[in-house]
Design a protein around this motif. Structure first.
Motif, PDB file in Angstrom:
ATOM      1  N   GLY A   1       0.843  -1.199   0.000  1.00  0.00           N
ATOM      2  CA  GLY A   1       0.000   0.000   0.000  1.00  0.00           C
ATOM      3  C   GLY A   1       0.868   1.233   0.000  1.00  0.00           C
ATOM      4  O   GLY A   1       2.091   1.132  -0.016  1.00  0.00           O
ATOM      5  N   ARG A   2       0.223   2.398   0.058  1.00  0.00           N
ATOM      6  CA  ARG A   2       0.971   3.664  -0.020  1.00  0.00           C
ATOM      7  C   ARG A   2       1.017   4.333   1.346  1.00  0.00           C
ATOM      8  O   ARG A   2       0.006   4.424   2.030  1.00  0.00           O
ATOM      9  N   PRO A   3       2.186   4.852   1.726  1.00  0.00           N
ATOM     10  CA  PRO A   3       2.300   5.492   3.042  1.00  0.00           C
ATOM     11  C   PRO A   3       1.805   6.941   3.030  1.00  0.00           C
ATOM     12  O   PRO A   3       1.768   7.589   1.977  1.00  0.00           O
ATOM     13  N   LEU A   4       1.456   7.435   4.202  1.00  0.00           N
ATOM     14  CA  LEU A   4       1.195   8.874   4.390  1.00  0.00           C
ATOM     15  C   LEU A   4       2.560   9.532   4.586  1.00  0.00           C
ATOM     16  O   LEU A   4       3.403   9.024   5.316  1.00  0.00           O
ATOM     17  N   ILE A   5       2.755  10.663   3.897  1.00  0.00           N
ATOM     18  CA  ILE A   5       4.059  11.362   3.928  1.00  0.00           C
ATOM     19  C   ILE A   5       3.884  12.716   4.609  1.00  0.00           C
ATOM     20  O   ILE A   5       2.868  13.387   4.405  1.00  0.00           O
TER      21      ILE A   5
END
Ligand code: FAD
Length: 159
Positions: free
Chosen positions: A139-143
């Motif tokens: 999945g995609r991380p919060l940056i």
């Protein structure tokens, strides 16, 4: 002489992910948003988190002697704001159980630690956590960058 604004401005150029630290003290789960998380050692497996000495989380991690890290996904900005005390919502948060630790549901990864060492560093306390359990999904991380939330974008080499 380093002023607060320059310090924040320059260090804000360091890109991080966003995590929620959780611990249980007196049967109550407490969560706090934290982007000061780093990998420290493989043998033994150690990570580091940093907690402001004014945060109510500090006494709880000290007392419980353990904590879990939930690495947030790009869909979890509202949870980051909630656990940073920035949303005036009375909503209750449902935690998941991970190897006996309460963690944030649907996060990207979990790291469960017992406290290995703690050290005062200026107005924060650094906790070294010995990792007992780990888990991650794709999945995609919060940056977090320059005080704002972002999503990760792949950089393809141009041919
Ligand atoms: P509180 O302010 O009491 O709690 C924080 C919030 O979490 C409150 O809204 C509370 O209602 C909610 N909450 C706690 N437990 C529960 C629960 N069981 N169910 C539902 N809600 C709950 N501070 C640091 O010390 N170190 C860092 O590395 C750090 N990084 C940050 C990164 C980002 C991106 C942001 C936005 C903030 C960061 N902060 C960091 C600041 C920190 O998150 C806030 O100062 C936070 O409010 C301090 O938490 P506290 O323990 O004092 O608890």
């Amino acid at each position: 002489m380093v002023d607060d604004k320059s310090f924040r401005d320059v260090l804000g150029r360091w890109v991080t992910g966003v995590a929620v630290i959780t611990t249980v003290w007196k049967d109550q789960v407490h969560g706090m948003t934290d982007n000061a998380v780093m990998s420290v050692s493989l043998k033994p497996p150690l990570i580091l988190i940093s907690i402001d000495e004014k945060a109510s989380m500090l006494a709880k991690v000290r007392a419980a002697n353990n904590f879990a890290v939930s690495i947030l996904s790009s869909e979890q900005k509202a949870l980051s704001q909630h656990f940073a005390g920035q949303r005036q919502s009375k909503e209750t948060v449902d935690f998941d159980g991970f190897m006996g630790w309460p963690v944030i549901k649907n996060a990207l990864a979990y790291i469960a630690c017992k406290v290995h060492d703690a050290r005062q560093a200026g107005d924060h306390v650094l906790f070294l956590g010995e990792v007992e359990h780990l888990w991650a999904r794709s999945g995609r991380p919060l940056i977090f960058y320059q005080g704002r939330y972002h999503a990760l974008q792949d950089m393809e080499d141009k041919k």
